[in-house]
Design a protein around this motif. Structure first.
Motif, PDB file in Angstrom:
ATOM      1  N   ALA A  90       0.859  -1.378   0.042  1.00  0.00           N
ATOM      2  CA  ALA A  90      -0.119  -0.072  -0.037  1.00  0.00           C
ATOM      3  C   ALA A  90       0.927   1.442   0.033  1.00  0.00           C
ATOM      4  O   ALA A  90       0.783   2.029  -1.067  1.00  0.00           O
ATOM      5  CB  ALA A  90      -0.877   0.075   1.186  1.00  0.00           C
ATOM      6  N   PHE A  91       1.691   1.326   0.969  1.00  0.00           N
ATOM      7  CA  PHE A  91       2.511   2.608   1.017  1.00  0.00           C
ATOM      8  C   PHE A  91       3.351   2.837   0.011  1.00  0.00           C
ATOM      9  O   PHE A  91       3.792   3.818  -0.442  1.00  0.00           O
ATOM     10  CB  PHE A  91       2.788   2.962   2.456  1.00  0.00           C
ATOM     11  N   PRO A  92       4.340   1.549  -0.307  1.00  0.00           N
ATOM     12  CA  PRO A  92       5.365   1.732  -1.453  1.00  0.00           C
ATOM     13  C   PRO A  92       4.548   2.073  -2.557  1.00  0.00           C
ATOM     14  O   PRO A  92       5.183   2.934  -3.398  1.00  0.00           O
ATOM     15  CB  PRO A  92       5.735   0.301  -1.559  1.00  0.00           C
ATOM     16  N   GLY A  93       3.465   1.627  -2.803  1.00  0.00           N
ATOM     17  CA  GLY A  93       2.334   1.877  -3.921  1.00  0.00           C
ATOM     18  C   GLY A  93       2.286   3.703  -4.213  1.00  0.00           C
ATOM     19  O   GLY A  93       2.202   4.087  -4.987  1.00  0.00           O
ATOM     20  N   MET A  94       1.753   4.013  -3.050  1.00  0.00           N
ATOM     21  CA  MET A  94       1.362   5.441  -2.733  1.00  0.00           C
ATOM     22  C   MET A  94       2.622   6.212  -2.981  1.00  0.00           C
ATOM     23  O   MET A  94       2.678   7.433  -3.837  1.00  0.00           O
ATOM     24  CB  MET A  94       1.003   5.798  -1.377  1.00  0.00           C
ATOM     25  N   SER A  95       3.571   5.916  -2.367  1.00  0.00           N
ATOM     26  CA  SER A  95       5.198   6.334  -2.657  1.00  0.00           C
ATOM     27  C   SER A  95       5.516   6.681  -4.161  1.00  0.00           C
ATOM     28  O   SER A  95       5.802   7.758  -4.534  1.00  0.00           O
ATOM     29  CB  SER A  95       6.160   5.804  -2.022  1.00  0.00           C
ATOM     30  N   ARG A  96       5.283   5.478  -4.965  1.00  0.00           N
ATOM     31  CA  ARG A  96       5.730   5.734  -6.403  1.00  0.00           C
ATOM     32  C   ARG A  96       4.736   6.579  -6.913  1.00  0.00           C
ATOM     33  O   ARG A  96       4.971   7.081  -7.942  1.00  0.00           O
ATOM     34  CB  ARG A  96       5.497   4.186  -6.890  1.00  0.00           C
ATOM     35  N   ALA A  97       3.398   6.666  -6.569  1.00  0.00           N
ATOM     36  CA  ALA A  97       2.377   7.499  -7.292  1.00  0.00           C
ATOM     37  C   ALA A  97       2.811   8.974  -6.956  1.00  0.00           C
ATOM     38  O   ALA A  97       2.711   9.831  -7.987  1.00  0.00           O
ATOM     39  CB  ALA A  97       0.869   7.324  -6.636  1.00  0.00           C
ATOM     40  N   ILE A  98       3.318   9.077  -5.719  1.00  0.00           N
ATOM     41  CA  ILE A  98       3.617  10.515  -5.482  1.00  0.00           C
ATOM     42  C   ILE A  98       4.851  11.043  -6.184  1.00  0.00           C
ATOM     43  O   ILE A  98       4.759  12.064  -6.618  1.00  0.00           O
ATOM     44  CB  ILE A  98       3.985  10.497  -3.944  1.00  0.00           C
ATOM     45  N   TYR A  99       5.685  10.314  -6.298  1.00  0.00           N
ATOM     46  CA  TYR A  99       6.901  10.690  -7.194  1.00  0.00           C
ATOM     47  C   TYR A  99       6.258  11.023  -8.578  1.00  0.00           C
ATOM     48  O   TYR A  99       6.786  12.091  -9.080  1.00  0.00           O
ATOM     49  CB  TYR A  99       7.852   9.452  -7.457  1.00  0.00           C
ATOM     50  N   SER A 100       5.391  10.397  -9.373  1.00  0.00           N
ATOM     51  CA  SER A 100       5.080  10.783 -10.527  1.00  0.00           C
ATOM     52  C   SER A 100       3.972  11.884 -10.710  1.00  0.00           C
ATOM     53  O   SER A 100       4.041  12.508 -11.722  1.00  0.00           O
ATOM     54  CB  SER A 100       4.278   9.478 -11.186  1.00  0.00           C
ATOM     55  N   TRP A 101       3.231  12.212  -9.658  1.00  0.00           N
ATOM     56  CA  TRP A 101       2.352  13.069  -9.692  1.00  0.00           C
ATOM     57  C   TRP A 101       2.588  14.384  -8.584  1.00  0.00           C
ATOM     58  O   TRP A 101       1.799  15.204  -8.964  1.00  0.00           O
ATOM     59  CB  TRP A 101       1.023  12.376  -9.070  1.00  0.00           C
ATOM     60  N   ILE A 102       3.457  14.173  -7.786  1.00  0.00           N
ATOM     61  CA  ILE A 102       3.414  15.437  -6.729  1.00  0.00           C
ATOM     62  C   ILE A 102       4.771  16.120  -6.808  1.00  0.00           C
ATOM     63  O   ILE A 102       5.963  15.570  -6.915  1.00  0.00           O
ATOM     64  CB  ILE A 102       3.069  14.850  -5.339  1.00  0.00           C
ATOM     65  N   PRO A 103       4.754  17.299  -7.086  1.00  0.00           N
ATOM     66  CA  PRO A 103       5.984  18.379  -7.204  1.00  0.00           C
ATOM     67  C   PRO A 103       7.028  18.189  -5.840  1.00  0.00           C
ATOM     68  O   PRO A 103       6.049  17.792  -4.693  1.00  0.00           O
ATOM     69  CB  PRO A 103       5.586  19.854  -7.434  1.00  0.00           C
ATOM     70  N   LEU A 104       8.245  18.366  -5.927  1.00  0.00           N
ATOM     71  CA  LEU A 104       9.036  18.120  -4.859  1.00  0.00           C
ATOM     72  C   LEU A 104       8.599  19.053  -3.551  1.00  0.00           C
ATOM     73  O   LEU A 104       8.492  18.491  -2.475  1.00  0.00           O
ATOM     74  CB  LEU A 104      10.303  18.352  -5.107  1.00  0.00           C
ATOM     75  N   SER A 131      11.636   4.813  -5.772  1.00  0.00           N
ATOM     76  CA  SER A 131      10.988   5.261  -4.643  1.00  0.00           C
ATOM     77  C   SER A 131      10.030   4.079  -3.863  1.00  0.00           C
ATOM     78  O   SER A 131      10.107   4.024  -2.713  1.00  0.00           O
ATOM     79  CB  SER A 131       9.908   6.388  -4.810  1.00  0.00           C
ATOM     80  N   GLY A 132       9.441   3.221  -4.672  1.00  0.00           N
ATOM     81  CA  GLY A 132       8.604   2.276  -4.279  1.00  0.00           C
ATOM     82  C   GLY A 132       9.442   1.035  -3.634  1.00  0.00           C
ATOM     83  O   GLY A 132       9.166   0.576  -2.307  1.00  0.00           O
ATOM     84  N   THR A 133      10.642   0.958  -4.293  1.00  0.00           N
ATOM     85  CA  THR A 133      11.660  -0.091  -3.697  1.00  0.00           C
ATOM     86  C   THR A 133      12.104   0.418  -2.257  1.00  0.00           C
ATOM     87  O   THR A 133      12.296  -0.376  -1.434  1.00  0.00           O
ATOM     88  CB  THR A 133      12.581  -0.731  -4.612  1.00  0.00           C
ATOM     89  N   VAL A 134      12.666   1.559  -2.520  1.00  0.00           N
ATOM     90  CA  VAL A 134      13.221   2.285  -1.155  1.00  0.00           C
ATOM     91  C   VAL A 134      12.380   2.382  -0.043  1.00  0.00           C
ATOM     92  O   VAL A 134      12.815   1.893   0.992  1.00  0.00           O
ATOM     93  CB  VAL A 134      14.068   3.615  -1.828  1.00  0.00           C
ATOM     94  N   SER A 135      11.184   2.901  -0.193  1.00  0.00           N
ATOM     95  CA  SER A 135      10.311   2.997   0.645  1.00  0.00           C
ATOM     96  C   SER A 135       9.726   1.872   1.374  1.00  0.00           C
ATOM     97  O   SER A 135       9.358   1.491   2.575  1.00  0.00           O
ATOM     98  CB  SER A 135       8.876   3.885   0.286  1.00  0.00           C
ATOM     99  N   GLY A 136       9.707   0.908   0.523  1.00  0.00           N
ATOM    100  CA  GLY A 136       9.392  -0.524   0.979  1.00  0.00           C
ATOM    101  C   GLY A 136      10.265  -1.120   1.991  1.00  0.00           C
ATOM    102  O   GLY A 136       9.911  -1.962   2.563  1.00  0.00           O
ATOM    103  N   THR A 137      11.525  -1.033   1.633  1.00  0.00           N
ATOM    104  CA  THR A 137      12.625  -1.558   2.329  1.00  0.00           C
ATOM    105  C   THR A 137      12.863  -0.811   3.775  1.00  0.00           C
ATOM    106  O   THR A 137      12.764  -1.607   4.724  1.00  0.00           O
ATOM    107  CB  THR A 137      13.955  -1.530   1.544  1.00  0.00           C
ATOM    108  N   MET A 138      12.406   0.379   3.689  1.00  0.00           N
ATOM    109  CA  MET A 138      12.287   1.101   4.949  1.00  0.00           C
ATOM    110  C   MET A 138      11.178   0.555   5.775  1.00  0.00           C
ATOM    111  O   MET A 138      11.306   0.153   6.929  1.00  0.00           O
ATOM    112  CB  MET A 138      12.295   2.777   4.769  1.00  0.00           C
ATOM    113  N   ASN A 139      10.204   0.276   5.293  1.00  0.00           N
ATOM    114  CA  ASN A 139       8.902   0.052   5.942  1.00  0.00           C
ATOM    115  C   ASN A 139       8.765  -1.344   6.230  1.00  0.00           C
ATOM    116  O   ASN A 139       8.366  -1.912   7.421  1.00  0.00           O
ATOM    117  CB  ASN A 139       7.503   0.379   4.996  1.00  0.00           C
TER     118      ASN A 139
END
Length: 422
Positions: free
Chosen positions: A117-131, A360-368
């Motif tokens: 869930a959150f890794p998927g959200m993280s990847r969506a945020i990279y594509s859609w949300i400005p820094l 981002s999905g992989t990195v955030s998933g590893t942290m999580n």
């Protein structure tokens, strides 16, 4: 294509992920509220229920990195729709559990389903949300999870009292399938693929979603390359500490407060909802603080300072709760602890997007994954320490020390460095 929209399309995506986070934690905390009737129905001890609660975290942890890799490779549209459908199935199947082993198995698989869930959200945020908007967006998403859990405590307690715990799990499973269908129909992996976005918004997103690109960010990622990164290890360590504190609120806070102060199920639900509401405020405040500091040109400080302040609040809250002899005092200090623990989430996940970029999905998933090992230990340590010492004091002292350790870890993290560089 329309040149102007009254409401930016990227905010619709944020609304969808907010609702996902809300649903995620409604489903997750239901088992804590249902602990007593489930234990009575199956004759389970507190230690056995500790393993049931921990089984979720173990499944959730093991599948974090694989689900992050899938989100990076196939996109958050397909992956989030699939995993929400899967975990909703296992939410419903919880209502069919008939003994310790069946319940343990279903909750492990439920955790594995929620892992993406959150890794998927993280990847969506990279594509859609400005820094410059990522701090508040991450805060909004995580506040959804806290509000969902806070809402679930009294609401699910009422549902269980009114309809039984099995029916409650069936109903929650059906809601998840509806979200998955809506997400698949309306979301697109990239702004340029969405027919309803204006040219001006699309150009704005594409030009501002990352200030620095590195050639390495486009290369194929391997789990071994992450383990060579100091940034990655530090992120994992501090998130372990954060989840140790917060997961107590999702697992043992409700039965602890109910038992310790002789409250009814619904009364305990209202009491223990308060720390989770404070958690939502912590996410909003931290997200705002991140973006405010970042706009002043202080990228590193915008991640490090909010996280460190949050861990300090968490340490004070846990330690102070030891000395409270009534439910109101204990809940107030634990609310401060959860406010602080949740302040650490927006900088943690923004940090993963910073250093991971297209991974981002992989990195955030590893942290999580590391964080949920902390959650796994929390779910088991609380009942075992309580049985060993007859008190919750040692548990809260350990949590206090972990929060202080996390502050030191953050001051060695470098958000501006890609995981391949540091």
């Amino acid at each position: 294509m329309k040149e102007k929209t009254t409401f930016p399309r990227r905010y619709f995506m944020v609304a969808g992920t907010f609702l996902l986070a809300l649903l995620l934690y409604v489903d997750r905390i239901c088992i804590s509220v249902a602990k007593e009737p489930i234990s009575e129905a199956m004759g389970l001890s507190d230690k056995q229920m500790g393993w049931v609660l921990a089984a979720f975290s173990l499944g959730y942890a093991f599948f974090q990195t694989p689900s992050g890799i899938l989100a990076d490779r196939f996109g958050p549209r397909k992956i989030l729709a699939a995993i929400v459908s899967i975990w909703s199935l296992f939410t419903a199947l919880t209502g069919l559990a008939f003994n310790f082993v069946s319940l343990l198995t279903v909750r492990f698989l439920f955790g594995a389903g929620e892992a993406g869930a959150f890794p998927g959200m993280s990847r969506a945020i990279y594509s859609w949300i400005p820094l410059k908007e990522r701090g508040i967006v991450t805060g909004i998403n995580f506040s959804g999870s806290r509000l969902g859990a806070a809402f679930a405590l009294p609401a699910v307690a009422w549902m269980i009292d009114s309809f039984g715990w099995r029916t409650t799990f069936f109903a929650l499973g059906a809601v998840g399938v509806l979200w998955a269908l809506a997400w698949f129909l309306f979301f697109r992996d990239n702004p340029e693929d969405h027919s309803g976005i204006s040219e001006s918004e699309k150009e704005f997103i594409l030009s501002t979603r990352q200030e620095r690109e590195t050639a390495i960010s486009k290369e194929k990622i391997h789990f071994g390359s992450l383990l060579k990164s100091k940034n990655m290890w530090l992120a994992m360590g501090q998130y372990f500490c954060s989840n140790f504190t917060f997961f107590f609120a999702l697992t043992w806070l409700f039965p602890h407060i109910k038992s310790e102060y002789g409250l009814s199920t619904v009364e305990a639900g209202f009491y223990t909802a308060l720390p989770l509401v404070f958690g939502a405020f912590g996410n909003w405040f931290s997200g705002w603080l991140i973006d405010t500091i970042f706009k002043k040109g202080k990228w590193n400080k915008s991640r490090i300072f909010p996280a460190s302040l949050g861990f300090l609040f968490a340490a004070i809250g846990l330690f102070g709760s030891i000395y409270m002899d009534n439910a109101v005092g204990a809940i107030l200090f634990l609310s401060l602890a959860i406010f602080g623990a949740d302040m650490t989430l927006p900088p943690s996940w923004a940090f993963c997007v910073d250093i991971g970029k297209k991974h981002s999905g992989t990195v955030s998933g590893t942290m999580n994954m590391a964080g949920n090992i902390g959650a796994f230990i929390t779910a088991l340590l609380f009942p075992y320490l309580l049985a060993w010492t007859g008190s919750t004091t040692l548990f809260f002292i350990i949590g206090t020390l972990l929060n202080l350790l996390a502050i030191a870890l953050w001051y060695n993290m470098k958000p501006e460095k890609h995981f391949s560089e540091y």
